[in-house]
Design a protein around this motif. Structure first.
Motif, PDB file in Angstrom:
ATOM      1  N   LEU A 117       0.838  -1.194   0.000  1.00  0.00           N
ATOM      2  CA  LEU A 117       0.000   0.000   0.000  1.00  0.00           C
ATOM      3  C   LEU A 117       0.877   1.250   0.000  1.00  0.00           C
ATOM      4  O   LEU A 117       2.024   1.206   0.447  1.00  0.00           O
ATOM      5  N   ASP A 118       0.327   2.350  -0.473  1.00  0.00           N
ATOM      6  CA  ASP A 118       1.117   3.567  -0.652  1.00  0.00           C
ATOM      7  C   ASP A 118       1.642   4.145   0.649  1.00  0.00           C
ATOM      8  O   ASP A 118       2.768   4.653   0.706  1.00  0.00           O
ATOM      9  N   ASN A 119       0.828   4.099   1.695  1.00  0.00           N
ATOM     10  CA  ASN A 119       1.201   4.809   2.920  1.00  0.00           C
ATOM     11  C   ASN A 119       0.442   4.210   4.114  1.00  0.00           C
ATOM     12  O   ASN A 119      -0.361   3.284   3.955  1.00  0.00           O
ATOM     13  N   GLU A 120       0.700   4.769   5.281  1.00  0.00           N
ATOM     14  CA  GLU A 120       0.099   4.247   6.510  1.00  0.00           C
ATOM     15  C   GLU A 120      -1.423   4.324   6.473  1.00  0.00           C
ATOM     16  O   GLU A 120      -2.120   3.424   6.939  1.00  0.00           O
ATOM     17  N   GLU A 121      -1.949   5.400   5.920  1.00  0.00           N
ATOM     18  CA  GLU A 121      -3.404   5.550   5.852  1.00  0.00           C
ATOM     19  C   GLU A 121      -4.038   4.410   5.057  1.00  0.00           C
ATOM     20  O   GLU A 121      -5.053   3.831   5.453  1.00  0.00           O
TER      21      GLU A 121
ATOM     22  N   LEU B 227       0.542  -7.064   4.913  1.00  0.00           N
ATOM     23  CA  LEU B 227       0.234  -5.698   4.505  1.00  0.00           C
ATOM     24  C   LEU B 227       1.469  -4.846   4.741  1.00  0.00           C
ATOM     25  O   LEU B 227       1.933  -4.682   5.877  1.00  0.00           O
ATOM     26  N   LEU B 228       2.037  -4.344   3.648  1.00  0.00           N
ATOM     27  CA  LEU B 228       3.282  -3.582   3.693  1.00  0.00           C
ATOM     28  C   LEU B 228       3.038  -2.194   3.122  1.00  0.00           C
ATOM     29  O   LEU B 228       2.237  -2.020   2.202  1.00  0.00           O
ATOM     30  N   ASP B 229       3.754  -1.202   3.661  1.00  0.00           N
ATOM     31  CA  ASP B 229       3.793   0.066   2.936  1.00  0.00           C
ATOM     32  C   ASP B 229       4.973   0.026   1.961  1.00  0.00           C
ATOM     33  O   ASP B 229       5.756  -0.923   1.943  1.00  0.00           O
ATOM     34  N   LYS B 230       5.070   1.041   1.118  1.00  0.00           N
ATOM     35  CA  LYS B 230       6.084   1.021   0.062  1.00  0.00           C
ATOM     36  C   LYS B 230       7.502   0.991   0.620  1.00  0.00           C
ATOM     37  O   LYS B 230       8.397   0.378   0.035  1.00  0.00           O
TER      38      LYS B 230
ATOM     39  N   VAL C 140       5.266  -9.582  -5.332  1.00  0.00           N
ATOM     40  CA  VAL C 140       4.146  -9.082  -4.532  1.00  0.00           C
ATOM     41  C   VAL C 140       2.924  -8.911  -5.415  1.00  0.00           C
ATOM     42  O   VAL C 140       3.020  -8.811  -6.630  1.00  0.00           O
ATOM     43  N   ASN C 141       1.772  -8.884  -4.720  1.00  0.00           N
ATOM     44  CA  ASN C 141       0.535  -8.499  -5.381  1.00  0.00           C
ATOM     45  C   ASN C 141       0.284  -7.048  -5.013  1.00  0.00           C
ATOM     46  O   ASN C 141      -0.145  -6.769  -3.891  1.00  0.00           O
ATOM     47  N   ASN C 142       0.593  -6.125  -5.905  1.00  0.00           N
ATOM     48  CA  ASN C 142       0.412  -4.726  -5.570  1.00  0.00           C
ATOM     49  C   ASN C 142      -1.068  -4.402  -5.447  1.00  0.00           C
ATOM     50  O   ASN C 142      -1.879  -4.889  -6.208  1.00  0.00           O
ATOM     51  N   SER C 143      -1.376  -3.567  -4.465  1.00  0.00           N
ATOM     52  CA  SER C 143      -2.766  -3.241  -4.208  1.00  0.00           C
ATOM     53  C   SER C 143      -2.877  -1.764  -3.914  1.00  0.00           C
ATOM     54  O   SER C 143      -1.960  -1.169  -3.403  1.00  0.00           O
TER      55      SER C 143
END
Length: 246
Positions: A10-14, A229-232, A243-246
């Motif tokens: 995911l792009d960021n913490e949010e 669930l990872l951030d960038k 990875v499966n980008n989401s």
């Protein structure tokens, strides 16, 4: 048997928060529909703050939730080291959960006694004579690859006889803790790891690229689902296709 691992970057913490709470909502409501109860194991680290931000948007029957701890420090609840203490501060009053819905350790016991006591408290919620099967475990990972209070090279990695084990020599303070063991972790219906920040990138690479036998790598729910669930920043050393980008 290969465990399917769903890695979402995911792009960021949010966005990590939104994804995490969306998964929790779905798993909780599926469990309540099937079993009339939702049994979730909680971890510390960044997870309490993420849940505090996102759970208020979740639509669920909160009265059906029972919240356990994947590991816990044997310290007073008032201590900043207490995982329950952190959740009490972050969640109670923020979402309609009561303190009674948290299955807590007895912090006045030794680690050995607290582990036995916690097994008895857990046993109320699971069928007798079989491994507990949680609907969901929320897991974190340390820079050394530990998860729960299962540390690299520690004898508890091979523990198979008890659901909850004491640890009195944790390499990360406080030394006295209790922890779920791998047989219980790997019997869960779903496990969700959350890892964020550049400080996790090297360890994430060790898990997914180098495939080192770290404690976190040994989380393999054989009849369940495994999400990361990872951030960038945490995923910075992974390549496309890993990875499966989401």
């Amino acid at each position: 048997m290969e465990v399917h691992t769903d890695i979402r970057v995911l792009d960021n913490e949010e966005k990590v928060t939104t994804e995490l709470c969306s998964l929790v909502e779905y798993i909780a409501n599926t469990a309540i529909e099937a079993d009339d109860i939702f049994k979730i194991g909680l971890s510390g680290g960044s997870i309490p703050a993420l849940l505090a931000k996102g759970l208020s948007q979740v639509k669920t029957d909160w009265s059906k939730w029972r919240l356990f701890f994947c590991d816990e420090r044997v310290v007073p609840f008032e201590s900043t080291e207490s995982t329950f203490g952190v959740y009490k501060t972050f969640l109670i009053g923020n979402v309609p959960l009561t303190e009674d819905q948290f299955i807590k350790i007895d912090p006045h016991l030794t680690a050995e006694e607290a582990a036995k006591d916690y097994i008895q408290k857990m046993a109320v919620y699971f069928p007798p004579d079989c491994l507990p099967r949680f609907h969901l475990l929320l897991l974190g990972m340390g820079p050394d690859g530990h998860t729960c209070s299962l540390f690299p090279g520690h004898r508890l990695l091979e523990e198979t006889s008890v659901w909850i084990a004491p640890i009195t020599n944790s390499p990360k303070p406080p030394a006295s803790r209790i922890t779920l063991t791998f047989p219980v972790i790997n019997n869960a219906e779903a496990c969700i790891f959350v890892a964020m920040g550049s400080s996790k990138a090297e360890t994430i690479k060790r898990v997914f690229v180098d495939k080192e036998p770290l404690p976190a790598t040994r989380v393999r729910p054989m009849e369940g689902l495994l999400y990361w669930l990872l951030d960038k920043d945490a995923a910075a050393l992974l390549k496309k296709g890993e990875v499966n980008n989401s």
